[in-house]
Design a protein around this motif. Sequence first.
Motif, short mmCIF file in Angstrom:
data_model
loop_
_atom_site.label_atom_id
_atom_site.label_comp_id
_atom_site.label_asym_id
_atom_site.label_seq_id
_atom_site.Cartn_x
_atom_site.Cartn_y
_atom_site.Cartn_z
N ARG A 39 8.69 14.30 4.79
CA ARG A 39 9.60 13.56 3.92
C ARG A 39 10.82 13.08 4.70
N SER A 40 11.29 13.89 5.62
CA SER A 40 12.47 13.52 6.40
C SER A 40 12.21 12.38 7.38
N GLN A 41 10.94 12.02 7.55
CA GLN A 41 10.57 10.97 8.50
C GLN A 41 10.18 9.66 7.83
N LEU A 42 10.35 9.56 6.53
CA LEU A 42 9.92 8.36 5.81
C LEU A 42 10.59 7.10 6.36
N HIS A 43 11.83 7.24 6.78
CA HIS A 43 12.56 6.06 7.28
C HIS A 43 12.00 5.53 8.59
N THR A 44 11.13 6.32 9.25
CA THR A 44 10.58 5.89 10.54
C THR A 44 9.28 5.10 10.40
N VAL A 45 8.74 5.01 9.17
CA VAL A 45 7.47 4.30 8.98
C VAL A 45 7.72 2.79 9.03
N PRO A 46 7.14 2.07 9.98
CA PRO A 46 7.36 0.62 10.09
C PRO A 46 6.82 -0.12 8.86
N ASP A 47 7.43 -1.23 8.54
CA ASP A 47 6.98 -2.01 7.39
C ASP A 47 5.51 -2.38 7.49
N GLY A 48 5.07 -2.66 8.70
CA GLY A 48 3.68 -3.06 8.90
C GLY A 48 2.69 -1.94 8.67
N ASP A 49 3.18 -0.69 8.62
CA ASP A 49 2.30 0.46 8.40
C ASP A 49 2.25 0.88 6.94
N PHE A 50 2.90 0.10 6.06
CA PHE A 50 2.89 0.51 4.65
C PHE A 50 1.45 0.55 4.13
N ASP A 51 1.12 1.65 3.48
CA ASP A 51 -0.24 1.88 2.98
C ASP A 51 -0.26 1.67 1.47
N ALA A 52 -1.05 0.70 1.01
CA ALA A 52 -1.10 0.38 -0.41
C ALA A 52 -1.67 1.52 -1.24
N ARG A 53 -2.32 2.50 -0.60
CA ARG A 53 -2.82 3.66 -1.34
C ARG A 53 -1.68 4.45 -1.97
N TYR A 54 -0.47 4.21 -1.49
CA TYR A 54 0.69 4.88 -2.09
C TYR A 54 0.75 4.61 -3.58
N TRP A 55 0.50 3.36 -3.99
CA TRP A 55 0.61 3.04 -5.40
C TRP A 55 -0.53 3.65 -6.22
N GLU A 56 -1.67 3.90 -5.59
CA GLU A 56 -2.74 4.62 -6.27
C GLU A 56 -2.27 6.06 -6.57
N ALA A 57 -1.63 6.67 -5.57
CA ALA A 57 -1.14 8.04 -5.75
C ALA A 57 -0.04 8.09 -6.81
N VAL A 58 0.86 7.11 -6.80
CA VAL A 58 1.93 7.06 -7.79
C VAL A 58 1.35 6.91 -9.19
N SER A 59 0.33 6.06 -9.33
CA SER A 59 -0.29 5.86 -10.63
C SER A 59 -0.90 7.16 -11.16
N ARG A 60 -1.53 7.94 -10.28
CA ARG A 60 -2.10 9.22 -10.69
C ARG A 60 -1.01 10.18 -11.16
N ARG A 61 0.09 10.21 -10.43
CA ARG A 61 1.20 11.10 -10.83
C ARG A 61 1.84 10.60 -12.12
N GLU A 62 1.85 9.29 -12.31
CA GLU A 62 2.39 8.70 -13.53
C GLU A 62 1.61 9.17 -14.75
N GLN A 63 0.32 9.43 -14.55
CA GLN A 63 -0.53 9.93 -15.63
C GLN A 63 -0.41 11.45 -15.79
N ARG A 64 0.54 12.04 -15.08
CA ARG A 64 0.87 13.46 -15.12
C ARG A 64 -0.18 14.35 -14.46
N GLU A 65 -0.97 13.76 -13.56
CA GLU A 65 -1.80 14.59 -12.71
C GLU A 65 -0.88 15.36 -11.78
N PRO A 66 -1.09 16.65 -11.59
CA PRO A 66 -0.17 17.42 -10.75
C PRO A 66 -0.02 16.85 -9.34
#
Length: 288
Positions: A39-66
Motif C-alpha cells: 500500500r505504501s508503494q501505490l504512488h510508484t506505479v506508473p500510469d502505463g501499468d494501471f491494471d483495469a482488473r482493479y475495477w473488477e475487484a472494486v465491484s466485488r467489494r462494492e457487492q460486500r464480498e469480503p
Amino acid sequence: MNLLLAEVAQATQRLAAAGVPSPRFDAEELAAHVHGVKRSQLHTVPDGDFDARYWEAVSRREQREPLQHITGRAFFRYLELEVGPGVFVPRPETESVVEWAIDAVRAMDVAEPLVVDLCTGSGAIALALAQELPRSTVHAFELDEGALAYTRRNVEASPDRARVHLHQGDATQAFADDRGWDGRFDLVISNPPYIPLTEWEYVAPEARDHDPQMSLFSGEDGLDTIRGIERVAARLLRPGGAVVIEHADTQGGQVPWIFREEGGWTDAADHRDLNNRPRFTTARRASL
C-alpha cells in the motif's frame, strides 16, 4: 497525482456509498493486491501499468464480498494467512483474545505449554500462539471440511507446523475418545460461533453471506457452543489452567456466569477490547 491514486480516490467514494466500513483502506488494499505492490508503494506505479482488473475487484467489494476473499489473504497479529470462501475470516478484535492468552501462559512459567484451540477456522489463533509461545504445543480442532482445507495449508506453510496438531472434530467433544488428555492442558482458547439465530438479519453482509454459517450461529441465545466448550475445558485443563473465549459485546453479562464456582472455576471475568466493548471471558480451573 498519478492515475492509480486518482482511481483509488474514486473507488473510495464508490465503496463508501456501498456502506463498506473502511472504504479508503479497502480501496488501497485492492489496488496494492492487483498491482503487486505494498500500500505504501501505490504512488510508484506508473500510469502505463494501471491494471483495469482493479475495477473488477472494486465491484466485488462494492457487492460486500469480503476484502480477504478478493485478495485471498488475511493478516492476524504477525501472520499472513490464506483465506477464502468456506472459512471464517479472522477479525482484529480476536487479537486481544490472543494477547491475553499469551500473557497468561507466560505468567504460568511452564517450560513447554500445552494449548488447545477449539473452532480453529483458518488456524489464526493456533498459529499465532505457536509463533509467540515458541516452546508450546498447540492442538487445534475444526469440524468443517471446507474450513480445514485452508487450515491445513496455513499450518503447512508455517515454520511452527511441527508444534501445531490439527484435528477434525466437534469442539464440544474434543478428545472425548482419548481421555489421556484430561487434566493436562495449560490453556483452552476459542473464538466459537456465538451469534443468536434470531439476529441473522442484523449481521454484516460480509459475514452473513460469506462466512460459514456454522462459524457464526449457535442456538437461540448464541451460547450453545460456549456451554459445550465450558464442559470440555473443565475436563481438559489442569488445576490452575486457564480458558479464554470470545463472545459478542452484548453477551458480556452472560458468559462469565457459565463458568461457575460450583463447576470448579475461579476468577471468571469479562474483558473489553480496544474499542472498550466486552468481548471475551476468562476463567481458571480451581486448584486442588
